[in-house]
Design an enzyme around this catalytic site. Structure first.
Site, PDB file in Angstrom:
ATOM      1  N   PRO A 155     -29.436   8.832   7.578  1.00 59.38           N
ATOM      2  CA  PRO A 155     -28.544  10.110   8.863  1.00 59.38           C
ATOM      3  C   PRO A 155     -27.263   9.189   9.623  1.00 59.38           C
ATOM      4  O   PRO A 155     -28.137   9.283  10.855  1.00 59.38           O
ATOM      5  CB  PRO A 155     -29.954  10.807   8.893  1.00 59.38           C
ATOM      6  CG  PRO A 155     -31.228  10.143   7.957  1.00 59.38           C
ATOM      7  CD  PRO A 155     -31.092   8.759   7.448  1.00 59.38           C
ATOM      8  N   GLU A 156     -27.004   9.617   9.258  1.00 57.10           N
ATOM      9  CA  GLU A 156     -25.322   9.248  10.321  1.00 57.10           C
ATOM     10  C   GLU A 156     -25.227  10.169  11.382  1.00 57.10           C
ATOM     11  O   GLU A 156     -25.697  11.840  10.703  1.00 57.10           O
ATOM     12  CB  GLU A 156     -24.655   8.196  10.255  1.00 57.10           C
ATOM     13  CG  GLU A 156     -25.258   6.899   9.389  1.00 57.10           C
ATOM     14  CD  GLU A 156     -24.130   5.667   8.996  1.00 57.10           C
ATOM     15  OE1 GLU A 156     -22.971   5.872   9.940  1.00 57.10           O
ATOM     16  OE2 GLU A 156     -24.634   5.133   8.460  1.00 57.10           O
TER      17      GLU A 156
ATOM     18  N   LYS B  80     -26.343  10.683  16.461  1.00 61.07           N
ATOM     19  CA  LYS B  80     -27.513  10.244  15.918  1.00 61.07           C
ATOM     20  C   LYS B  80     -28.819  11.269  15.535  1.00 61.07           C
ATOM     21  O   LYS B  80     -30.010  11.127  14.556  1.00 61.07           O
ATOM     22  CB  LYS B  80     -27.836   9.304  14.843  1.00 61.07           C
ATOM     23  CG  LYS B  80     -26.895   8.584  14.536  1.00 61.07           C
ATOM     24  CD  LYS B  80     -27.220   7.545  14.279  1.00 61.07           C
ATOM     25  CE  LYS B  80     -26.353   5.894  14.119  1.00 61.07           C
ATOM     26  NZ  LYS B  80     -26.224   4.575  13.989  1.00 61.07           N
TER      27      LYS B  80
ATOM     28  N   ARG C  56     -40.190   5.485   5.418  1.00 58.85           N
ATOM     29  CA  ARG C  56     -40.445   4.261   5.947  1.00 58.85           C
ATOM     30  C   ARG C  56     -41.430   4.279   7.447  1.00 58.85           C
ATOM     31  O   ARG C  56     -41.754   3.438   8.757  1.00 58.85           O
ATOM     32  CB  ARG C  56     -39.385   3.632   6.195  1.00 58.85           C
ATOM     33  CG  ARG C  56     -38.867   2.594   5.106  1.00 58.85           C
ATOM     34  CD  ARG C  56     -37.431   1.995   4.926  1.00 58.85           C
ATOM     35  NE  ARG C  56     -36.736   1.662   3.797  1.00 58.85           N
ATOM     36  CZ  ARG C  56     -35.767   1.306   3.657  1.00 58.85           C
ATOM     37  NH1 ARG C  56     -34.976   1.131   4.250  1.00 58.85           N
ATOM     38  NH2 ARG C  56     -35.439   1.684   2.121  1.00 58.85           N
TER      39      ARG C  56
ATOM     40  N   ARG D 124     -26.875  -6.330   8.923  1.00 56.79           N
ATOM     41  CA  ARG D 124     -26.186  -5.672   8.277  1.00 56.79           C
ATOM     42  C   ARG D 124     -25.433  -5.876   6.416  1.00 56.79           C
ATOM     43  O   ARG D 124     -24.696  -6.821   7.026  1.00 56.79           O
ATOM     44  CB  ARG D 124     -25.818  -4.590   8.917  1.00 56.79           C
ATOM     45  CG  ARG D 124     -26.875  -3.864  10.115  1.00 56.79           C
ATOM     46  CD  ARG D 124     -26.556  -2.295  10.670  1.00 56.79           C
ATOM     47  NE  ARG D 124     -27.416  -2.286  11.591  1.00 56.79           N
ATOM     48  CZ  ARG D 124     -27.801  -2.775  13.258  1.00 56.79           C
ATOM     49  NH1 ARG D 124     -26.723  -3.885  13.065  1.00 56.79           N
ATOM     50  NH2 ARG D 124     -28.570  -2.923  13.674  1.00 56.79           N
TER      51      ARG D 124
END
Length: 275
Positions: free
Chosen positions: A2-3, A59, A111, A265
DNA sequence: CTGCGGTCCTGAAGGC
DNA sequence: TGCCTTCAGGACCGCA
């Protein structure tokens, strides 16, 4: 993950579901997700309180209550589900808010990277992650001149600049890749190397990609499990041009999309049309 | 002060 | 087929 567009979507949907509603009580199955306050105090400030307002900053999702504000960060795999009835138990269910009338808001997170905090300041400045946030890219204050000044503040790698929350709030790895593709700029360019036309293209791309992603209710990729409150998938992944598409043809020039690692990333781009 | 890398976590996917 | 390794990454922390 979720950004900004995903959290904005969640915020808008929560407005219809829980604004003005009272949380009767809450169940916490994974107390380590509550970060800055004791479990007892966390429950004390939430149970029995009404949702006064729902905000997004970067966010972060913010639920304003009477004496405190509940701050939620979803990290990669956190999600909220709104349900009228009890859901079957799940290993990744960590928290459930029970509203008056029986509605439930369920937090799941594969997670367990997500975070819940309480803020006691009107501007949330007691939450360090929020205090450090940079400008909101969809706000009126985010003007071209403001953006230029930010770019000049440091000669940084452009991809790392875009995901730096202290510069611009809310852009993560996925949208940074898509923004750079739209602006036709290579992710390893330096901020100070951008020409006037490139700065304008990048500025427009930031706003257009984020707005379009909100229009489609965010991106749902298999690994991240993001879904809207009602359990539906977002739609923007169908419009992704490069993210997670290494080896496929560039939709603009048909070159092969490459993947490199920047800032630990995965970074996807077209080596031919992003210069 | 800056920048880099480690840390957290778990299911899926890949390799042999 | 099955086991083992690798991978995904946002924010924070510690170290050089």
């Amino acid at each position: 993950m979720p950004e900004l567009p995903e959290v904005e979507t969640i915020k808008q949907e929560l407005f219809d579901k829980i604004l003005g509603k009272k949380i009767n009580f809450l169940e916490i199955f994974t107390p380590e997700l509550i970060k800055n306050i004791s479990l007892g105090d966390f429950k004390k400030y939430i149970a029995g309180e009404e949702i006064k307002d729902i905000l997004r900053r970067g966010k972060y999702l913010i639920l304003k209550l009477k004496k405190a504000s509940l701050i939620i960060h979803f990290r990669m795999t956190g999600k909220l589900i709104f349900a009228k009835n009890k859901l079957p138990p799940s290993k990744s269910t960590h928290l459930i808010f029970y509203f008056e009338g029986g509605d439930q808001l369920i937090y799941q997170d594969l997670r367990k990277f997500g975070e819940f905090k309480l803020s006691f300041k009107e501007d949330f400045s007691d939450i360090l992650g929020i205090k450090k946030l940079g400008i909101e890219p969809l706000s009126k204050e985010f003007r071209l001149e403001t953006f230029k000044a930010l770019l000049k503040s440091k000669n940084a790698n452009l991809k790392l600049f875009l995901i730096d929350q202290t510069k611009i709030a809310g852009i993560g790895n996925l949208y940074a890749c898509e923004i750079l593709f739209k602006a036709k700029i290579h992710p390893q360019r330096k901020t100070l190397s951008l020409k006037e036309g490139e700065i304008q293209a990048l500025y427009q791309a930031i706003k257009e990609i984020l707005k379009k992603a909100i229009f489609y209710k965010g991106s749902s990729l298999r690994d991240e499990q993001y879904q809207t409150l009602g359990g539906k998938l977002g739609g923007f992944q169908k419009h992704h041009q490069v993210y997670a598409k290494a080896g496929e043809n560039c939709p603009r020039c048909k070159s092969i999309i490459q993947k490199i690692i920047l800032g630990q990333r995965g970074t996807y781009f077209c080596p031919n049309c992003q210069e």
